[in-house]
Design a protein around this motif. Structure first.
Motif, PDB file in Angstrom:
ATOM      1  N   ALA A 610       0.849  -0.937   0.110  1.00  0.00           N
ATOM      2  CA  ALA A 610      -0.002   0.014  -0.101  1.00  0.00           C
ATOM      3  C   ALA A 610       0.907   1.429   0.034  1.00  0.00           C
ATOM      4  O   ALA A 610       2.096   1.198   0.577  1.00  0.00           O
ATOM      5  CB  ALA A 610      -0.925  -0.052   1.376  1.00  0.00           C
ATOM      6  N   ALA A 611       0.371   2.284  -0.455  1.00  0.00           N
ATOM      7  CA  ALA A 611       1.053   3.652  -0.655  1.00  0.00           C
ATOM      8  C   ALA A 611       1.252   4.028   0.846  1.00  0.00           C
ATOM      9  O   ALA A 611       0.609   3.776   1.684  1.00  0.00           O
ATOM     10  CB  ALA A 611       0.379   4.602  -1.519  1.00  0.00           C
ATOM     11  N   ALA A 612       2.380   4.892   1.046  1.00  0.00           N
ATOM     12  CA  ALA A 612       2.612   5.418   2.205  1.00  0.00           C
ATOM     13  C   ALA A 612       3.007   6.921   2.144  1.00  0.00           C
ATOM     14  O   ALA A 612       3.319   7.313   1.017  1.00  0.00           O
ATOM     15  CB  ALA A 612       3.793   4.646   3.022  1.00  0.00           C
ATOM     16  N   ASN A 613       3.061   7.686   3.194  1.00  0.00           N
ATOM     17  CA  ASN A 613       3.394   9.181   3.209  1.00  0.00           C
ATOM     18  C   ASN A 613       4.854   9.036   3.636  1.00  0.00           C
ATOM     19  O   ASN A 613       5.044   8.654   4.944  1.00  0.00           O
ATOM     20  CB  ASN A 613       2.445  10.073   3.674  1.00  0.00           C
ATOM     21  N   ALA A 614       5.853  10.059   3.106  1.00  0.00           N
ATOM     22  CA  ALA A 614       7.149  10.288   4.041  1.00  0.00           C
ATOM     23  C   ALA A 614       7.298  11.847   4.096  1.00  0.00           C
ATOM     24  O   ALA A 614       6.666  12.514   3.410  1.00  0.00           O
ATOM     25  CB  ALA A 614       8.407   9.882   3.010  1.00  0.00           C
ATOM     26  N   SER A 615       7.821  12.324   5.057  1.00  0.00           N
ATOM     27  CA  SER A 615       7.960  13.810   5.512  1.00  0.00           C
ATOM     28  C   SER A 615       9.273  13.964   6.162  1.00  0.00           C
ATOM     29  O   SER A 615       9.783  13.153   6.726  1.00  0.00           O
ATOM     30  CB  SER A 615       6.868  14.215   6.516  1.00  0.00           C
ATOM     31  N   PHE A 616       9.843  15.138   6.171  1.00  0.00           N
ATOM     32  CA  PHE A 616      11.072  15.618   6.669  1.00  0.00           C
ATOM     33  C   PHE A 616      10.783  17.014   6.907  1.00  0.00           C
ATOM     34  O   PHE A 616      10.280  17.864   6.235  1.00  0.00           O
ATOM     35  CB  PHE A 616      12.176  14.946   5.997  1.00  0.00           C
ATOM     36  N   ASN A 617      12.238  17.789   7.366  1.00  0.00           N
ATOM     37  CA  ASN A 617      12.358  19.075   7.387  1.00  0.00           C
ATOM     38  C   ASN A 617      13.762  19.259   6.777  1.00  0.00           C
ATOM     39  O   ASN A 617      14.491  18.652   6.938  1.00  0.00           O
ATOM     40  CB  ASN A 617      12.259  19.769   8.959  1.00  0.00           C
ATOM     41  N   LEU A 630      12.034  24.399   7.138  1.00  0.00           N
ATOM     42  CA  LEU A 630      10.848  24.336   6.332  1.00  0.00           C
ATOM     43  C   LEU A 630      10.300  22.760   6.086  1.00  0.00           C
ATOM     44  O   LEU A 630      11.324  22.087   5.849  1.00  0.00           O
ATOM     45  CB  LEU A 630      11.074  24.969   4.920  1.00  0.00           C
ATOM     46  N   PRO A 631       9.078  22.647   6.129  1.00  0.00           N
ATOM     47  CA  PRO A 631       8.915  21.074   6.054  1.00  0.00           C
ATOM     48  C   PRO A 631       8.459  20.788   4.682  1.00  0.00           C
ATOM     49  O   PRO A 631       8.149  21.387   3.858  1.00  0.00           O
ATOM     50  CB  PRO A 631       7.286  20.961   6.673  1.00  0.00           C
ATOM     51  N   PHE A 632       8.560  19.322   4.205  1.00  0.00           N
ATOM     52  CA  PHE A 632       8.545  18.779   2.977  1.00  0.00           C
ATOM     53  C   PHE A 632       7.782  17.391   3.138  1.00  0.00           C
ATOM     54  O   PHE A 632       8.087  16.737   4.085  1.00  0.00           O
ATOM     55  CB  PHE A 632       9.611  18.698   2.446  1.00  0.00           C
ATOM     56  N   ARG A 633       7.291  16.909   2.192  1.00  0.00           N
ATOM     57  CA  ARG A 633       6.460  15.863   2.245  1.00  0.00           C
ATOM     58  C   ARG A 633       6.427  15.243   0.682  1.00  0.00           C
ATOM     59  O   ARG A 633       6.674  15.805  -0.198  1.00  0.00           O
ATOM     60  CB  ARG A 633       5.025  15.764   2.828  1.00  0.00           C
ATOM     61  N   MET A 634       6.212  13.934   0.625  1.00  0.00           N
ATOM     62  CA  MET A 634       6.043  12.999  -0.364  1.00  0.00           C
ATOM     63  C   MET A 634       5.250  11.883  -0.338  1.00  0.00           C
ATOM     64  O   MET A 634       5.174  11.481   0.795  1.00  0.00           O
ATOM     65  CB  MET A 634       7.339  12.862  -1.111  1.00  0.00           C
ATOM     66  N   SER A 635       4.589  11.288  -1.342  1.00  0.00           N
ATOM     67  CA  SER A 635       4.111  10.032  -1.179  1.00  0.00           C
ATOM     68  C   SER A 635       4.908   8.920  -2.010  1.00  0.00           C
ATOM     69  O   SER A 635       5.598   9.205  -2.549  1.00  0.00           O
ATOM     70  CB  SER A 635       2.529  10.085  -1.935  1.00  0.00           C
ATOM     71  N   VAL A 636       4.639   7.699  -0.954  1.00  0.00           N
ATOM     72  CA  VAL A 636       5.669   6.529  -1.608  1.00  0.00           C
ATOM     73  C   VAL A 636       4.559   5.629  -1.977  1.00  0.00           C
ATOM     74  O   VAL A 636       3.791   5.314  -1.282  1.00  0.00           O
ATOM     75  CB  VAL A 636       6.460   6.022  -0.424  1.00  0.00           C
ATOM     76  N   THR A 637       4.615   5.258  -3.447  1.00  0.00           N
ATOM     77  CA  THR A 637       3.795   4.341  -4.081  1.00  0.00           C
ATOM     78  C   THR A 637       4.440   3.043  -4.222  1.00  0.00           C
ATOM     79  O   THR A 637       5.741   2.942  -4.367  1.00  0.00           O
ATOM     80  CB  THR A 637       3.239   4.818  -5.337  1.00  0.00           C
ATOM     81  N   CYS A 638       3.592   1.765  -4.345  1.00  0.00           N
ATOM     82  CA  CYS A 638       4.057   0.599  -4.743  1.00  0.00           C
ATOM     83  C   CYS A 638       4.585   0.632  -6.041  1.00  0.00           C
ATOM     84  O   CYS A 638       3.860   1.023  -7.047  1.00  0.00           O
ATOM     85  CB  CYS A 638       3.094  -0.687  -4.322  1.00  0.00           C
ATOM     86  N   PRO A 639       5.630  -0.238  -6.513  1.00  0.00           N
ATOM     87  CA  PRO A 639       5.918  -0.230  -7.903  1.00  0.00           C
ATOM     88  C   PRO A 639       4.682  -1.069  -8.472  1.00  0.00           C
ATOM     89  O   PRO A 639       3.873  -2.024  -7.932  1.00  0.00           O
ATOM     90  CB  PRO A 639       7.027  -1.288  -8.183  1.00  0.00           C
TER      91      PRO A 639
END
Length: 639
Positions: A610-617, A630-639
């Motif tokens: 299942a897809a997941a969300n990643a985040s960091f600063n 400053l915050p950043f985010r991105m989604s992680v999808t399955c191949p």
């Protein structure tokens, strides 16, 4: 009747006393009353005197060197003083201590204590010499001794005649020496034409070269058997030296000439050039701390490596004709030194000066010579194309922070050269100006060059917003002036110099950076990011470039640390660079922050279901310790 008996009784006593004194009567005649002695009644009344008690005696006599009695003392003729000591029975007294005394300004004793013991014959002897060769007059010598508790003394008179001394001819062995060799100098002391050995006499030796420190010789030597001798050693006298001897009591000095060969030159050495940087400017370009004349100093040494004076030296320019040689010949001074000077002509060049010792060639060997270090002739004036400016940090922590008076925010430096690429002369003045902040020190808004460069401090303070082209500087109003930057928070710094006719100027910028990270621009976008980096497949790296700016779109302070923090479902692989570099503001109006390449690795369940969300600063920490993110985010999808 009673008085009459007294009268006749007194008369009888007087008569009896008179007869007794005349030797009459029945007593012993000739015996004085009260003496108890025996008289002689037939001598007609003569009285025998009482006996005199016998006492010790000391007798003094003077004899010369031949043993003949003499009372004449001179420097050439000492006397022996003899004291004969006899006891009360007129017998010699051995081992008696006799003390001799005399006039100290006329005579002296040997031994100096003036005492001696009597021998078996009762005689004590001591030598008496003149106190000085010039002493004269009459004196008395006394001998004092104590025998059996009785002190006795005796005296004798003598005369002192001044001793007339002369010198023999002064002898030199040898009478002619090479440089730095030696000669034995000797002289005899004569009295009446014969060597005087009666006592040591101090003889003084002197010469002009010894006085000048160019030779050595004992100043005073005592005679030995009438001769005084010393060694003369040459130390570079270089000519005939007159040696003279004198002594107290000798009215006429003796002298002789010692011939000394001049030292031979062995080398000539370059000592220095003035100016010390060995650089002069072309004719007509002199100014502050610039000169068109160079002075060169050489020193000549002899074979003993000592400075050689009064030696002729010739000078030559190598190559010929490039400068004007003001003195082509000179003689060395007492330190072996010689100088010449040169003046520049109207062309830049380099040259050397050759110093030559004429007449020193031998066989195939040329005259002894040496050359100076290379001297440069330059314009000495800065040119625009060789005028540079630099700063230690182009983006400093200064938008909301004053750097203070002790630690500058940055240092601004300039380097200058002339048209031939040579550093300009020391002392070239540089003027600095800025439209925001402050530059220079309280006593100077500029600096003067040393070895072609100089530096001044720069500090952040008000004003922080520039007025266009204010103040007017050679950078924005000169013949080649260009408008100052009007970018918010950017200072324009101008450095200029002039020779009175021409002005050269250079400029640079320093950015007043804020300590807070305000905007991020991703992958070259000109629109500030909202922190969404889109999606990426699980297991694939996420690589992106982020440009970071402060509130004015300018870079963060130089050397601020850039980090990725607070990672969720991702891990950092690399961030490059990890610090904010020095960035000069450009003329554009867009963002001009620092760019950093960030590589992340996503983490997800394996296999991915299942897809997941990643985040960091993205976090920036300034050198003063201020941190912002400053915050950043991105989604992680399955191949």
């Amino acid at each position: 009747m009673k008085n009459q008996h007294i009268k006749y009784g007194s008369l009888a006593l007087l008569l009896a006393a008179t007869l007794s004194a005349c030797g009459g009567g029945g007593g012993s005649p000739g015996t004085p009353a009260g003496s108890g002695g025996t008289g002689n009644g037939g001598n007609g009344g003569t009285v025998t005197p009482p006996p005199v008690a016998a006492t010790p005696t000391v007798g003094v006599s003077l004899v010369n060197a031949a043993g003949t009695a003499s009372s004449s003392l001179s420097g050439a003729s000492p006397l022996t003083v003899r004291a004969l000591v006899l006891d009360a029975n007129k017998q010699p007294v051995p081992n008696a201590l006799v003390t001799f005394t005399t006039n100290a300004d006329l005579a002296l004793f040997t031994p100096g204590a003036g005492t001696a013991l009597t021998d078996a014959s009762g005689t004590a002897s001591i030598t008496m010499r003149v106190a000085s060769l010039a002493a004269g007059g009459a004196g008395r010598v006394s001998a004092n001794v104590t025998v059996a508790g009785t002190a006795v003394t005796s005296e004798a008179n003598y005369s002192v005649n001044a001793t007339a001394l002369t010198f023999s001819a002064l002898r030199l062995a040898p009478a002619s020496i090479n440089a730095y060799d030696s000669s034995v100098v000797s002289v005899d002391l004569l009295a009446n034409g014969a060597k005087y050995a009666g006592q040591q006499v101090n003889v003084n030796f002197s010469s002009a070269c010894v006085t000048a420190g160019k030779a050595t010789m004992a100043a005073t030597v005592a005679t030995n058997n009438g001769t005084a001798q010393t060694v003369y050693r040459d130390q570079g006298c270089g000519s005939n030296d007159i040696i003279t001897v004198t002594a107290d009591g000798v009215t006429t000095p003796a002298s002789a000439a010692l011939a000394i060969a001049a030292p031979a030159p062995a080398s000539v050495q370059f000592v220095e050039a003035v100016p010390s940087d060995k650089s002069i400017v072309i004719r007509g370009e002199g100014g502050i701390n610039r000169t068109e004349t160079a002075t060169l100093r050489f020193r000549v040494f002899d074979t003993a490596n000592r400075p050689l004076s009064n030696r002729a030296v010739d000078f030559r320019v190598v190559p010929e004709g490039v400068v004007e040689l003001n003195k082509v010949k000179d003689n060395t001074d007492q330190n072996g030194e010689v100088i010449t000077t040169v003046n520049s002509l109207d062309k830049p060049t380099t040259f050397r000066i050759q110093a030559v010792l004429p007449g020193t060639a031998a066989g195939t060997r040329p005259d002894i010579s040496t050359t100076s270090d290379s001297i440069v002739v330059t314009t000495g004036l800065p040119v625009q194309r060789a005028f540079s400016i630099s700063v230690t940090g182009a983006n400093v922590d200064g938008w909301s922070h004053d750097s203070g008076t002790t630690t500058p925010a940055a240092t601004v430096s300039v380097l200058l050269a002339d048209q031939f690429g040579n550093p300009v002369a020391d002392g070239t003045p540089i003027v600095f100006q800025t439209n925001i902040g402050a530059i220079g020190t309280s006593d100077s808004g500029g600096c003067v060059t040393v070895n072609g460069g100089c530096s001044v401090p720069y500090r952040t303070q008000e004003p922080r917003v520039a007025l266009p082209n204010t103040p007017a500087t050679p950078c924005n109003s000169g013949p080649n002036g260009t408008p100052d930057s009007t970018r918010r928070g950017v200072a324009t710094i101008c450095a200029s110099t002039t020779d009175g006719s021409n002005t050269q100027a250079v400029k640079t910028t320093i950015t007043f950076s804020d300590e807070t990270l305000a905007y991020a621009y991703v992958n070259g976008s000109t629109t500030a990011s909202n922190g969404d980096l889109g999606s990426t497949r699980a297991g694939d790296p996420k690589v992106f470039v982020v440009q970071l700016t402060d509130l004015n779109g300018n870079p963060l302070p130089v050397d601020s640390a850039v980090a990725v923090t607070g990672l969720v479902n991702a891990s950092l692989v690399e961030i490059s660079p990890a610090k904010v570099p020095s960035i000069f503001a450009g003329a554009g109006a867009g963002p001009q922050g620092s760019s950093h390449r960030i590589t992340l690795s996503t983490t997800a369940a394996t296999p991915c279901t299942a897809a997941a969300n990643a985040s960091f600063n993205v976090t920036v920490t300034t050198p003063r310790g201020d941190a912002s993110s400053l915050p950043f985010r991105m989604s992680v999808t399955c191949p």
